[in-house]
Design a protein around this motif. Structure first.
Motif, PDB file in Angstrom:
ATOM      1  N   ALA A 117       4.155  -0.228 -12.093  1.00  0.00           N
ATOM      2  CA  ALA A 117       4.341  -0.652 -10.704  1.00  0.00           C
ATOM      3  C   ALA A 117       3.087  -0.372  -9.874  1.00  0.00           C
ATOM      4  CB  ALA A 117       5.543   0.064 -10.095  1.00  0.00           C
ATOM      5  N   SER A 118       2.425   0.743 -10.123  1.00  0.00           N
ATOM      6  CA  SER A 118       1.192   1.063  -9.396  1.00  0.00           C
ATOM      7  C   SER A 118       0.088   0.074  -9.727  1.00  0.00           C
ATOM      8  CB  SER A 118       0.728   2.478  -9.724  1.00  0.00           C
ATOM      9  OG  SER A 118       1.672   3.423  -9.331  1.00  0.00           O
ATOM     10  N   ALA A 119      -0.064  -0.218 -11.001  1.00  0.00           N
ATOM     11  CA  ALA A 119      -1.088  -1.176 -11.410  1.00  0.00           C
ATOM     12  C   ALA A 119      -0.801  -2.555 -10.826  1.00  0.00           C
ATOM     13  CB  ALA A 119      -1.164  -1.247 -12.934  1.00  0.00           C
ATOM     14  N   TYR A 120       0.468  -2.951 -10.860  1.00  0.00           N
ATOM     15  CA  TYR A 120       0.860  -4.239 -10.290  1.00  0.00           C
ATOM     16  C   TYR A 120       0.544  -4.283  -8.794  1.00  0.00           C
ATOM     17  CZ  TYR A 120       4.018  -7.706  -8.286  1.00  0.00           C
ATOM     18  OH  TYR A 120       4.538  -8.741  -7.560  1.00  0.00           O
ATOM     19  N   LEU A 168       0.825  -1.201   0.000  1.00  0.00           N
ATOM     20  CA  LEU A 168       0.000   0.000   0.000  1.00  0.00           C
ATOM     21  C   LEU A 168       0.864   1.258   0.000  1.00  0.00           C
ATOM     22  CD1 LEU A 168      -3.042   0.535   0.017  1.00  0.00           C
ATOM     23  CD2 LEU A 168      -2.915   0.730   2.492  1.00  0.00           C
ATOM     24  N   LEU A 169       1.913   1.270   0.798  1.00  0.00           N
ATOM     25  CA  LEU A 169       2.837   2.417   0.815  1.00  0.00           C
ATOM     26  C   LEU A 169       3.574   2.555  -0.523  1.00  0.00           C
ATOM     27  CD1 LEU A 169       4.348   2.102   4.405  1.00  0.00           C
ATOM     28  CD2 LEU A 169       2.861   3.925   3.549  1.00  0.00           C
ATOM     29  N   ALA A 170       3.980   1.435  -1.106  1.00  0.00           N
ATOM     30  CA  ALA A 170       4.649   1.479  -2.408  1.00  0.00           C
ATOM     31  C   ALA A 170       3.700   1.996  -3.484  1.00  0.00           C
ATOM     32  CB  ALA A 170       5.164   0.088  -2.781  1.00  0.00           C
ATOM     33  N   SER A 226       4.396   5.384  -5.608  1.00  0.00           N
ATOM     34  CA  SER A 226       4.436   5.337  -7.070  1.00  0.00           C
ATOM     35  C   SER A 226       3.430   6.309  -7.679  1.00  0.00           C
ATOM     36  CB  SER A 226       4.143   3.925  -7.574  1.00  0.00           C
ATOM     37  OG  SER A 226       5.177   3.057  -7.242  1.00  0.00           O
ATOM     38  N   VAL A 227       2.223   6.326  -7.125  1.00  0.00           N
ATOM     39  CA  VAL A 227       1.203   7.246  -7.638  1.00  0.00           C
ATOM     40  C   VAL A 227       1.625   8.689  -7.413  1.00  0.00           C
ATOM     41  CG1 VAL A 227      -1.177   8.017  -7.287  1.00  0.00           C
ATOM     42  CG2 VAL A 227      -0.691   5.590  -7.474  1.00  0.00           C
TER      43      VAL A 227
END
Length: 162
Positions: free
Chosen positions: A61-64, A14-16, A20-21
């Motif tokens: 990365a966000s979508a993943y 969640l933090l990642a 990223s967003v």
């Protein structure tokens, strides 16, 4: 996998995702214009392929992260997640490295190639790019921590079998 590990991994993901967003939003909204010798030029992220790559990798990365947040943890899925965590970490590292090289040239210039620094003319753009790189670096660190947790979980699966 224990509940504490699941919660830790969920929070790290969640933090990642948030980092990223944030990096995407800051980079996409970075633009500034300057007037040099009577000509106006605009600096924006879309002018540099490296910054586009950075945004693309962070979108991936966000979508993943968003998709993986809701996956159940199974033995076979853990191995696949390990491989994709490695890929995401490497992609984020490569995009940040490329952007740092371009940002260094933008800030300091390159006297050997005859490139002048631009951050004196478009400071708002440079500040936003710097902020985006900082949040992107935070995302990469979080993905690296996730990678360590994934390694730990996969290794624990093998030691439990033996």
């Amino acid at each position: 996998m224990t509940l504490a590990n699941r919660i830790t991994i969920f929070l790290l993901r969640l933090l990642a995702l948030g980092a990223s967003v944030a990096a995407i939003i800051i980079m996409v909204t970075s633009h500034d214009s300057a007037q040099v010798l009577g000509m106006t030029f605009e600096a924006k992220f879309a002018n540099t392929p490296t910054f586009k790559y950075f945004v693309g990798v962070n979108i991936l990365a966000s979508a993943y992260s968003l998709i993986v947040l809701f996956f159940p943890t199974k033995k076979m899925l853990g191995r696949i997640l390990l491989i994709t965590d490695i890929l995401m970490t490497l992609l984020l590292d490569s995009s940040i490295s490329a952007c740092l090289a371009i940002a260094q040239v933008g800030k300091k210039g390159n006297t050997h190639a005859g490139w002048l620094p631009i951050c004196g003319q478009v400071p708002k753009f440079c500040d936003r790019v710097t902020g985006s790189l900082i949040t992107g670096f935070a995302a990469a660190i979080l993905y690296f921590l996730l990678l360590l947790f994934s390694f730990h979980n996969v290794l624990n699966l093998y030691t439990l079998k033996a």
